[in-house]
Scaffold this active site. Structure first.
Site, PDB file in Angstrom:
ATOM      1  CG  HIS A  87      29.894 -55.950 -40.157  1.00 43.23           C
ATOM      2  ND1 HIS A  87      30.991 -56.036 -40.993  1.00 43.23           N
ATOM      3  CD2 HIS A  87      29.938 -54.727 -39.612  1.00 43.23           C
ATOM      4  CE1 HIS A  87      31.669 -54.915 -40.938  1.00 43.23           C
ATOM      5  NE2 HIS A  87      31.061 -54.094 -40.093  1.00 43.23           N
ATOM      6  N   GLY A 131      35.117 -52.907 -43.538  1.00 40.91           N
ATOM      7  CA  GLY A 131      36.520 -52.784 -43.159  1.00 40.91           C
ATOM      8  C   GLY A 131      36.754 -51.314 -42.891  1.00 40.91           C
ATOM      9  CB  CYS A 182      30.052 -51.919 -42.871  1.00 45.05           C
ATOM     10  SG  CYS A 182      30.329 -50.883 -41.451  1.00 45.05           S
ATOM     11  CB  SER A 239      35.222 -46.557 -46.308  1.00 45.01           C
ATOM     12  OG  SER A 239      35.295 -45.470 -45.414  1.00 45.01           O
ATOM     13  CB  ILE A 257      31.614 -52.895 -36.319  1.00 44.20           C
ATOM     14  CG1 ILE A 257      31.134 -54.267 -35.805  1.00 44.20           C
ATOM     15  CG2 ILE A 257      33.005 -52.565 -35.747  1.00 44.20           C
ATOM     16  CD1 ILE A 257      31.954 -55.447 -36.306  1.00 44.20           C
ATOM     17  NE  ARG A 258      35.613 -49.306 -35.752  1.00 47.88           N
ATOM     18  CZ  ARG A 258      36.250 -49.646 -36.863  1.00 47.88           C
ATOM     19  NH1 ARG A 258      36.624 -48.722 -37.710  1.00 47.88           N
ATOM     20  NH2 ARG A 258      36.549 -50.890 -37.101  1.00 47.88           N
ATOM     21  CD  GLU A 308      30.476 -59.159 -42.750  1.00 45.47           C
ATOM     22  OE1 GLU A 308      29.296 -58.837 -42.982  1.00 45.47           O
ATOM     23  OE2 GLU A 308      31.340 -58.349 -42.360  1.00 45.47           O
TER      24      GLU A 308
HETATM   25  N1  GLN Z   1      33.845 -46.914 -39.879  1.00 43.80           N
HETATM   26  C1  GLN Z   1      34.333 -47.602 -41.028  1.00 43.80           C
HETATM   27  C2  GLN Z   1      34.591 -46.624 -42.175  1.00 43.80           C
HETATM   28  O1  GLN Z   1      34.189 -45.517 -42.106  1.00 43.80           O
HETATM   29  C3  GLN Z   1      33.357 -48.664 -41.503  1.00 43.80           C
HETATM   30  C4  GLN Z   1      33.245 -49.692 -40.438  1.00 43.80           C
HETATM   31  C5  GLN Z   1      33.005 -51.064 -40.931  1.00 43.80           C
HETATM   32  O2  GLN Z   1      33.080 -51.377 -42.122  1.00 43.80           O
HETATM   33  N2  GLN Z   1      32.769 -51.908 -39.968  1.00 43.80           N
HETATM   34  O3  GLN Z   1      35.220 -46.988 -43.117  1.00 43.80           O
END
Ligand code: GLN
Length: 190
Positions: free
Chosen positions: A163, A50, A79, A52, A127-128, A165
Site C-alpha cells: 500500500h 481494498g 493490493c 478484491s 495488509i492481507r 498510499e
Molecule cells: N486480501 C484482500 C483481497 O484479497 C486484499 C487486501 C488489500 O487490498 N489490502 O482482496
C-alpha cells in the site's frame, strides 16, 4: 507550465481517497471513477487496494470491468487492485496472484524493499497482501519479499502487493506518473 496529469482512481471500494491525496501531493489531478464514462480523457488509472471480491462485483455491476479492459492508458494496481488486473480476473496482466499469501490480518506487516541499486529502500505496508506468481515474459519484477514478487511492471501496467498510499514515501506513485508521461509522449509522437 505542464498541464497536470489527470489520473483516475477507481472509487467503488477501498483506499481511493488515500491515492487521490498522494496524487494531489505530486501535482496530478485525481479523478474519482465510478462510471465507465468517467474514464474518458484520463492519462492513467489507479485500482486501489481494498477487497478484491467486492471491487470485482461492483465493477461488473457498473460495467466498469469492460470499460477498464478497454482503457488503453497506464494502470497502477495496488493490493486488491493487483488481483483485479491479473490473468484470472480482468486478464490485463500476464501473472497470477496468490490472495492473502502472507497469511490473514495477523500477518499484516511492514518491510523495506530494495528497488533500485543505490536508492534508499522503500518502507512498504502489507495488509492481507497477495503476491505475484507465474509472471509472463514481459513482466519485470522490481521487488521481492522472501523471494516472492511484490512489485512489478509490465509495459503500461505497474502492480504492487503493498500500500504505497499509506506511507509518506511517494516514490512508487512517482514511478507510475513517469510511466504515464512516457506513454503520453509516445502517443504524441505516434
Ligand atoms: N486480501 C484482500 C483481497 O484479497 C486484499 C487486501 C488489500 O487490498 N489490502 O482482496
Amino acid at each position: 507550465m505542464e498541464k497536470p496529469l489527470r489520473i483516475g482512481v477507481l472509487a467503488v471500494q477501498g483506499n481511493f481517497r488515500e491515492h487521490a491525496a498522494v496524487l494531489r501531493r505530486l501535482g496530478a489531478e485525481p479523478v474519482e471513477v465510478r462510471l465507465p464514462g468517467e474514464l474518458a480523457g484520463l492519462d492513467g488509472l489507479i485500482l486501489p487496494g481494498g477487497e478484491s471480491t467486492a471491487i470485482g462485483r461492483l465493477m461488473k455491476l457498473y460495467g466498469l470491468d469492460d470499460a477498464v479492459r478497454e482503457f488503453d492508458g497506464p494502470i497502477f494496481g495496488t493490493c486488491a487492485g493487483m488481483i483485479v488486473l491479473d490473468r484470472d480476473h480482468l486478464g490485463l496482466g500476464d501473472y497470477r496472484t496468490e490472495r492473502n499469501a502472507f497469511g490473514r490480518q495477523v500477518h499484516s506487516f511492514e518491510a523495506d524493499l530494495e528497488i533500485d541499486d543505490g536508492d534508499e529502500p522503500i518502507r512498504a505496508v502489507f495488509i492481507r497482501a497477495p503476491w505475484l506468481e507465474d509472471p509472463g515474459p514481459d513482466v519485470e519484477v522490481l521487488a521481492e519479499v522472501d523471494g516472492h514478487a511484490v512489485l512489478a511492471r509490465e509495459g503500461r501496467l505497474l502492480v504492487a502487493a503493498f500500500h504505497p498510499e499509506l506511507t509518506d514515501d511517494t516514490r512508487v506513485h512517482e514511478r507510475f506518473l513517469n510511466i504515464v508521461r512516457q506513454e503520453k509522449e509516445a502517443h504524441v509522437r505516434a
